[in-house]
Design a protein around this motif. Structure first.
Motif, PDB file in Angstrom:
ATOM      1  N   ARG A   1       1.006  -0.889   0.017  1.00  0.00           N
ATOM      2  CA  ARG A   1       0.703   0.146   0.259  1.00  0.00           C
ATOM      3  C   ARG A   1       1.455   1.231  -0.550  1.00  0.00           C
ATOM      4  NH1 ARG A   1      -2.500  -0.423   5.367  1.00  0.00           N
ATOM      5  NH2 ARG A   1      -0.775   0.281   6.061  1.00  0.00           N
ATOM      6  N   ASP A   2       1.846   1.096   0.945  1.00  0.00           N
ATOM      7  CA  ASP A   2       2.169   2.283   0.931  1.00  0.00           C
ATOM      8  C   ASP A   2       3.750   2.458  -0.111  1.00  0.00           C
ATOM      9  OD1 ASP A   2       0.828   3.113   2.901  1.00  0.00           O
ATOM     10  OD2 ASP A   2       2.089   1.927   4.685  1.00  0.00           O
ATOM     11  N   SER A   3       4.354   1.758  -0.646  1.00  0.00           N
ATOM     12  CA  SER A   3       5.657   1.892  -1.329  1.00  0.00           C
ATOM     13  C   SER A   3       5.603   0.402  -2.569  1.00  0.00           C
ATOM     14  CB  SER A   3       7.021   1.075  -0.661  1.00  0.00           C
ATOM     15  OG  SER A   3       6.866  -0.404  -0.123  1.00  0.00           O
ATOM     16  N   GLY A   4       4.661   0.692  -2.861  1.00  0.00           N
ATOM     17  CA  GLY A   4       4.573  -0.720  -4.048  1.00  0.00           C
ATOM     18  C   GLY A   4       5.416  -1.834  -3.629  1.00  0.00           C
ATOM     19  N   LEU A   5       5.916  -1.641  -2.580  1.00  0.00           N
ATOM     20  CA  LEU A   5       7.154  -3.037  -2.856  1.00  0.00           C
ATOM     21  C   LEU A   5       6.267  -4.309  -1.749  1.00  0.00           C
ATOM     22  CD1 LEU A   5       9.971  -1.050  -0.996  1.00  0.00           C
ATOM     23  CD2 LEU A   5      10.208  -1.774  -3.278  1.00  0.00           C
ATOM     24  N   SER A   6       7.050  -5.267  -2.193  1.00  0.00           N
ATOM     25  CA  SER A   6       6.866  -6.789  -1.785  1.00  0.00           C
ATOM     26  C   SER A   6       7.094  -7.412  -0.809  1.00  0.00           C
ATOM     27  CB  SER A   6       5.947  -7.913  -2.698  1.00  0.00           C
ATOM     28  OG  SER A   6       7.967  -8.323  -3.163  1.00  0.00           O
ATOM     29  N   ALA A   7       6.815  -8.096   0.429  1.00  0.00           N
ATOM     30  CA  ALA A   7       7.311  -8.255   1.387  1.00  0.00           C
ATOM     31  C   ALA A   7       8.910  -8.790   1.108  1.00  0.00           C
ATOM     32  CB  ALA A   7       6.835  -9.321   2.560  1.00  0.00           C
TER      33      ALA A   7
ATOM     34  N   TYR B   1      11.369  -6.127  -0.208  1.00  0.00           N
ATOM     35  CA  TYR B   1      11.903  -5.421   0.913  1.00  0.00           C
ATOM     36  C   TYR B   1      12.649  -5.951   1.330  1.00  0.00           C
ATOM     37  CZ  TYR B   1      12.405  -2.254   4.889  1.00  0.00           C
ATOM     38  OH  TYR B   1      12.501  -0.822   5.858  1.00  0.00           O
ATOM     39  N   ALA B   2      13.142  -7.273   2.193  1.00  0.00           N
ATOM     40  CA  ALA B   2      13.909  -8.851   2.220  1.00  0.00           C
ATOM     41  C   ALA B   2      14.663  -8.529   1.268  1.00  0.00           C
ATOM     42  CB  ALA B   2      13.480  -9.908   2.145  1.00  0.00           C
ATOM     43  N   LEU B   3      15.160  -8.115   0.492  1.00  0.00           N
ATOM     44  CA  LEU B   3      15.973  -8.338  -0.215  1.00  0.00           C
ATOM     45  C   LEU B   3      17.005  -6.895  -0.196  1.00  0.00           C
ATOM     46  CD1 LEU B   3      15.715 -10.679  -3.691  1.00  0.00           C
ATOM     47  CD2 LEU B   3      16.500 -10.978  -1.107  1.00  0.00           C
ATOM     48  N   LEU B   4      15.849  -5.716  -0.323  1.00  0.00           N
ATOM     49  CA  LEU B   4      16.581  -3.939  -0.981  1.00  0.00           C
ATOM     50  C   LEU B   4      17.099  -3.615   1.145  1.00  0.00           C
ATOM     51  CD1 LEU B   4      13.480  -2.764  -2.410  1.00  0.00           C
ATOM     52  CD2 LEU B   4      16.139  -3.148  -3.410  1.00  0.00           C
TER      53      LEU B   4
ATOM     54  N   ALA C   1      10.669   3.461   1.569  1.00  0.00           N
ATOM     55  CA  ALA C   1       9.379   2.012   2.027  1.00  0.00           C
ATOM     56  C   ALA C   1       9.430   2.415   3.376  1.00  0.00           C
ATOM     57  CB  ALA C   1       9.244   1.191   1.570  1.00  0.00           C
ATOM     58  N   ALA C   2      10.837   2.455   4.107  1.00  0.00           N
ATOM     59  CA  ALA C   2      12.001   1.957   5.214  1.00  0.00           C
ATOM     60  C   ALA C   2      11.431   2.539   6.892  1.00  0.00           C
ATOM     61  CB  ALA C   2      13.275   2.316   5.218  1.00  0.00           C
ATOM     62  N   PRO C   3      10.598   4.092   6.414  1.00  0.00           N
ATOM     63  CA  PRO C   3       9.968   4.615   7.652  1.00  0.00           C
ATOM     64  C   PRO C   3       8.807   4.203   8.169  1.00  0.00           C
ATOM     65  CG  PRO C   3      11.158   6.432   5.714  1.00  0.00           C
ATOM     66  CD  PRO C   3      11.064   4.916   5.121  1.00  0.00           C
ATOM     67  N   ALA C   4       7.945   3.739   6.932  1.00  0.00           N
ATOM     68  CA  ALA C   4       6.972   4.201   6.967  1.00  0.00           C
ATOM     69  C   ALA C   4       6.890   2.070   7.366  1.00  0.00           C
ATOM     70  CB  ALA C   4       6.069   3.378   5.720  1.00  0.00           C
ATOM     71  N   HIS C   5       7.335   0.952   7.123  1.00  0.00           N
ATOM     72  CA  HIS C   5       8.012  -0.027   7.773  1.00  0.00           C
ATOM     73  C   HIS C   5       8.194  -0.490   8.842  1.00  0.00           C
ATOM     74  CE1 HIS C   5       8.473  -4.217   7.129  1.00  0.00           C
ATOM     75  NE2 HIS C   5      10.199  -3.973   7.882  1.00  0.00           N
TER      76      HIS C   5
ATOM     77  N   GLU D   1      21.649 -14.071   3.781  1.00  0.00           N
ATOM     78  CA  GLU D   1      21.001 -13.427   5.390  1.00  0.00           C
ATOM     79  C   GLU D   1      19.417 -13.596   5.006  1.00  0.00           C
ATOM     80  OE1 GLU D   1      20.899  -9.906   7.444  1.00  0.00           O
ATOM     81  OE2 GLU D   1      22.298 -11.069   6.962  1.00  0.00           O
ATOM     82  N   VAL D   2      18.690 -13.842   4.475  1.00  0.00           N
ATOM     83  CA  VAL D   2      17.083 -13.938   4.300  1.00  0.00           C
ATOM     84  C   VAL D   2      16.508 -15.584   4.557  1.00  0.00           C
ATOM     85  CG1 VAL D   2      16.674 -11.969   3.366  1.00  0.00           C
ATOM     86  CG2 VAL D   2      16.976 -13.663   1.413  1.00  0.00           C
ATOM     87  N   GLY D   3      17.587 -16.754   4.253  1.00  0.00           N
ATOM     88  CA  GLY D   3      16.964 -17.396   4.708  1.00  0.00           C
ATOM     89  C   GLY D   3      16.841 -18.184   3.523  1.00  0.00           C
ATOM     90  N   TRP D   4      16.835 -18.088   1.740  1.00  0.00           N
ATOM     91  CA  TRP D   4      16.250 -18.035   1.412  1.00  0.00           C
ATOM     92  C   TRP D   4      16.941 -19.439  -0.167  1.00  0.00           C
ATOM     93  CZ3 TRP D   4      13.543 -13.380  -1.243  1.00  0.00           C
ATOM     94  CH2 TRP D   4      13.130 -13.503  -1.285  1.00  0.00           C
ATOM     95  N   GLU D   5      16.006 -20.751  -0.595  1.00  0.00           N
ATOM     96  CA  GLU D   5      16.379 -21.576  -1.882  1.00  0.00           C
ATOM     97  C   GLU D   5      17.833 -20.702  -2.482  1.00  0.00           C
ATOM     98  OE1 GLU D   5      16.858 -24.499  -0.550  1.00  0.00           O
ATOM     99  OE2 GLU D   5      15.986 -24.358   1.321  1.00  0.00           O
ATOM    100  N   ARG D   6      18.539 -20.951  -3.224  1.00  0.00           N
ATOM    101  CA  ARG D   6      19.031 -20.393  -4.028  1.00  0.00           C
ATOM    102  C   ARG D   6      17.908 -20.193  -5.560  1.00  0.00           C
ATOM    103  NH1 ARG D   6      24.145 -23.776  -7.484  1.00  0.00           N
ATOM    104  NH2 ARG D   6      22.228 -24.811  -5.887  1.00  0.00           N
ATOM    105  N   SER D   7      17.107 -21.292  -5.815  1.00  0.00           N
ATOM    106  CA  SER D   7      15.897 -21.251  -6.737  1.00  0.00           C
ATOM    107  C   SER D   7      14.884 -19.639  -6.273  1.00  0.00           C
ATOM    108  CB  SER D   7      15.041 -22.226  -6.616  1.00  0.00           C
ATOM    109  OG  SER D   7      14.164 -22.016  -7.925  1.00  0.00           O
ATOM    110  N   ARG D   8      14.452 -19.879  -5.008  1.00  0.00           N
ATOM    111  CA  ARG D   8      13.562 -19.166  -5.083  1.00  0.00           C
ATOM    112  C   ARG D   8      13.998 -17.461  -4.845  1.00  0.00           C
ATOM    113  NH1 ARG D   8      10.349 -17.249   0.541  1.00  0.00           N
ATOM    114  NH2 ARG D   8       9.700 -15.628   0.350  1.00  0.00           N
ATOM    115  N   LEU D   9      15.494 -17.492  -4.243  1.00  0.00           N
ATOM    116  CA  LEU D   9      16.162 -16.741  -4.891  1.00  0.00           C
ATOM    117  C   LEU D   9      16.696 -15.629  -6.117  1.00  0.00           C
ATOM    118  CD1 LEU D   9      18.015 -13.924  -2.721  1.00  0.00           C
ATOM    119  CD2 LEU D   9      19.912 -15.459  -3.340  1.00  0.00           C
TER     120      LEU D   9
END
Length: 154
Positions: free
Chosen positions: A35-41, A44-47, A114-118, A66-74
């Motif tokens: 809603r506030d930034s147009g970014l998905s979670a 944001y997790a990668l940025l 996005a960071a301040p509202a988050h 760092e984010v705990g993701w598998e290579r394919s998802r990343l």
């Protein structure tokens, strides 16, 4: 073979509350970011870690850890973000098989906007309902649970 150690009624109730909290908190965070930034979670997790790294660059392997993701998802998420101009992927100078992920100027602008509202949303949902003593206790409890989990997954 020993009998299963079933949860007590109190434990079962707390576990159900935790599962609801995790699900509903994630949904609230996702909605606020979109809603506030147009970014998905996922964006944001990668940025966030890229914006905190030296020169806005991390090895893909480090970013995934760092984010705990598998290579394919990343890889899929980086591709989506590349198409939107938030990051670029570069060859790794010291490992031909590896790649580097670089935050673009557009990506830096997006995370900084996005960071301040988050942060405000996290404060409102997680910390404002608690007293300072409860926040410290919550941190201690999380440390103990994380310790148990880390010992289990090693």
């Amino acid at each position: 073979m020993s009998e299963p150690r079933w949860l007590t009624p109190d434990q079962s109730e707390v576990w159900a509350k935790y599962r609801r909290l995790r699900r509903e908190l994630q949904r609230a965070q996702d909605q606020q970011l979109q809603r506030d930034s147009g970014l998905s979670a996922a964006d944001y997790a990668l940025l966030a870690p890229l914006s905190e790294s030296a020169d806005g660059v991390l090895r893909a392997r480090e970013l995934g850890a760092e984010v705990g993701w598998e290579r394919s998802r990343l890889s899929h998420q980086i591709s989506r973000m590349e198409k939107r101009g938030l990051v670029t992927r570069e060859a790794c100078a010291d490992d031909a098989r590896g790649s580097m992920v670089r935050l673009t100027e557009k990506g830096r602008e997006a995370i900084e906007a996005a960071a301040p509202a988050h942060a405000d949303n996290v404060r409102r949902l997680v910390f404002d309902p608690l007293t300072p003593d409860e926040i410290r206790l919550f941190g201690d409890v999380l440390d103990r649970i994380l310790g148990a989990v880390r010992r289990e997954i090693r």
